[in-house]
Structure formats: structure tokens, C-alpha cells
Design an enzyme around this catalytic site. Sequence first.
Site, short mmCIF file in Angstrom:
data_model
loop_
_atom_site.label_atom_id
_atom_site.label_comp_id
_atom_site.label_asym_id
_atom_site.label_seq_id
_atom_site.Cartn_x
_atom_site.Cartn_y
_atom_site.Cartn_z
CD GLU A 214 -3.19 -0.49 0.42
OE1 GLU A 214 -3.27 0.72 0.21
OE2 GLU A 214 -3.99 -1.32 -0.01
CB CYS A 248 -1.62 7.44 0.52
SG CYS A 248 -3.11 6.79 1.23
#
Length: 465
Positions: A214, A248
Site C-alpha cells: 500500500e 496517500c
Amino acid sequence: MTVVDHDVTTGVTAAVQAARAAAPGWAELGFTGRSRRLRAWRRAIARGATELAGLIHREMGKPLPDAMLEIAMALEHLAWAERNAEAVLGPRTVRPGALTANHKCVVEYRPYGVVGVIGPWNYPVFTPLGSIAAALAAGNTVVFKPSEYTPEVGRWLGEAFGDASVLGVVTGDGRTGAALCRSGVDKIGFTGSTATGRRVMAACAESVTPVLMECGGKDALLVDADADLDAAADAAVWGGMSNAGQTCLAVERVYVHRDVHDAFLEKVVALARGVRAGEHIGPVTMPGQVEVIDSHIRDALDRGGRAVLGGPDAVRGRFVEPTILTGVPEDSAAVTEETFGPTLTVTAVADMDEAVELTNRSRYGLGATVFSRRNGEAIARRIRSGAVSVNAFVAHATVPALPLGGTGASGFGRVHGADGLREFAYPRATTAQRFPSPVPLTSFRRPPWADTLVRVLIAVRHGWR
Ligand code: TXE
């Protein structure tokens, strides 16, 4: 030759050994027993949410209301894993097919055993919990390594769970993370920057340990000519500036139809003026990141871009005020690299075709946002990313049943939803013969006429010659 600090290794080895010893008992609890334990954990986190939010704020600077929102989102995902693990991972029969009609066929998803989870600091509860909840619900024990910037948050989560052999927490920096990768765990769930993700993959490759990646993002927000400009501007400012841009899935790039560019930009600047560092957004957590943000802003201006708000003067030590850049060349660092700060580039495009083309040029592919009254979903379908939210920012990350993850430099694998649960379990196929086959095809007793039968079966089922 990797030199790993002996003390670091000792702590990790002890935690992994305890998790290994506890793994069979945790798996044998079954879905119901594990759900009960996860529900107890969820309630403990909920009861302590104010204290936990305070820890997040103290360790990485996130404003308390944002920290509480992060906890709320994390608990929704934990509840989903707790309630859906059996339906997603439990045994289900599948049709046997023509050649094996005499078999009962079952597929199920089995826990790997011990999972190592390495987390970031920017969402120190939401992101690690995505992996930890799924791994535990699937029947694995977990050793969690929180970021060195948020160790107390990690410890708090472990204490709230209440059994360090099932959910162990080891604190430390990248060396502890590297030791966890080489500790013999059965899977690593990594959340962090793409650069670190590469090092994690390399370490795990030595032992063929599967990894979930991730990683970072460079998400775009696309504004169509018919978009609700107030809503789009609000999403761009929140998406770009909340958490001081340290998300993110943050909006880092905006592509807006030229017909509405000026009106949109005016709204964005007006909203962003009202966002103040130290009041609405916290400090940039990692000292080194301030230089990255500053260099991206300066590079954009050196290449002909313009700061319609903020600019180099917006960087005041660890606090960075919102910066809106226009006319930034597409090959600038501010457009191609993850800035991870309260900045936005706003670029006029001829149409949504150009917006999609520029969006897809990025090596990242985590998320995207599209504002369009008539064509939102059609535009979304053309974007190469792990997720898209139409006419709202980041809704996809909040929906418990939807997977979260990226493509390209944003990584691979998923957390959340059914895909997230399957991330931490391996598919297992089982057949059980109900009665012997009248035509033993896989046996040297196969009669000569069986070959004719097979040819007829090919012709009948798959098309005549
Ligand atoms: O990452 P770092 P950070 C990304 C976000 C940004 C980054 C910010 O886009 O790029 O995370 O988090 C450990 N071997 N995402 O700065 O520095 C380190 O100790 C093993 C994406 O924390 O990469 C920390 O615990 N581990 C995400 C963790 O790796 C190592 C959502 C991350 O550190 C290591 C949130 C090593 N060699 C943030 N070196 C998404 N896509 O969902 C460091 N670590």
C-alpha cells in the site's frame, strides 16, 4: 549482507515466536470466536477513542477532530471484517464440471499463520487497522510494527486488544521493519512510501514471503465543464490540505475544463485562504518532508508556474500554509512526484479527454476524484487507479465493503472489503469423490474407447471441428 541490529532482531524474533505459538489456537477459535474477540477490541477502541485521538494528535500533529474521524473510519472497517469474514472466507461448494461430475468440490480461504504489519505515521490507526483487522479475522496472528513517529498509538492499539501473542507490537524504525520482513512471518502487509516498499519487497523476496504493497499516490481531481464548482472546490481544498496534505489519497493535481477554470480557481483560492496551518491543519510531521514540499514549489515556479496562493513564503518551519500553483509544466516534480504537503497544482485542460490522459500519465495509480454532473462515471471508468470517487472526495476509502489499494507505483494488493480479507488468506481447493467414475480417465485402466468419448466431449461441449 544486511546488518540488522541484534537488539532489534531479538525483540522481533520474540514477538514472532509468541505469535507462531498462538496461531493454531487463534485459527481454531473459528470465525465466530474471532469475531467475538474483534468486537471486544472494537468496543475497547471506541471507549478509548478520545484518549487515542489525543495520542494521534500528540505524536503526529493531526487536529483532534480529524483524528477522531480517522478512528471512526477505522472502526467501520474493523466491524466489516468482523461481520463478513465467514461469508467471504468460509467454505463454499462449487460446481464440479463435466470431467469431474462425481466429486464434491469446495473452496475456502485459509490463514497464512503469522502476518507482519508495517504501518505509516500519517493515518496511524486507519491504515494499519486495514491490514490487522483482516489478518486477525482471517485467522492469522499478527506482529505490528507502527511507524517510529507514532509508536504510542501502536502500543495503545495492542494493549486495547489485550493479548500480545495474538496481536503483538514491536516499535522501532526501518531496521525493526526490516527485521520483521526477515523474521519468518508468512506474509507482510506494508503501508508506506513507494521507496520503502521496494526495500520491503526486496527483503521479502529472499524468503518468498508474499507482500501487500500500500504505497504512495499522486491523485488527481478532474473538474468537468458542467461540474458543481462549489462542491469541486471544497473537495479540492479538503482533499489537498487536510492532514497538511499528508494523505496517500490526497488531491495533489487538479485538471479543470478551461471553460470553468477561472471560476473554479477563484473558489479554490478563496476557500484555501481560510485554511491556516496550526489552526485547521497541523505541522508537517516528517522534518525531511518540508524540504521536499519546498523544492516542489520552487521547481514549479522556476519552470514558469505561478503561485496564486502561498509559495516559498508559505513554508514556515514545520508549518506550511496552503499553496495553489497554476501553469505548472506536466514534467515538474510538483506534478510527477508525491509532494505530501498542503499544495495543489491546478491545470486548465481542453476537455475531459485531456484530463484523463494527463491523469493516467502518472506512474502512480492510487485514487482519483471526478466532478461532473452528466459524465462522472463514464470519465471515472477511463482512469487507471485503484479507486475513483465521483462528485465527492475519497468516499471509496470510507465504504467498508470497497477495497483500497493502487496500481503502478502505488503498489498492489488490497485492504478493506472482501479483497482485503482474502489478502490475508490463501485459497484452498478440496474435492471429495462421491462415487467412482464409470470411465476412469486418469488411470492406466482407462479403456481404449475412452479416447473416443473424450473427443466427442470436446466436440459437443466446445464446438464441432
Ligand atoms: O512511509 P515510510 P511513512 C504512504 C504515503 C507516503 C508514506 C508516508 O503516500 O508515501 O506512506 O508514510 C517502515 N524495511 N501511504 O513516511 O517512510 C517505517 O519504519 C521495512 C500510503 O511512514 O515508507 C514505517 O513503519 N520497513 C498508504 C513504514 O515502513 C521499513 C496510506 C513506512 O515508512 C523500512 C498511507 C525497511 N527498510 C500512507 N524502512 C496507502 N496506499 O494506503 C522504513 N520502514
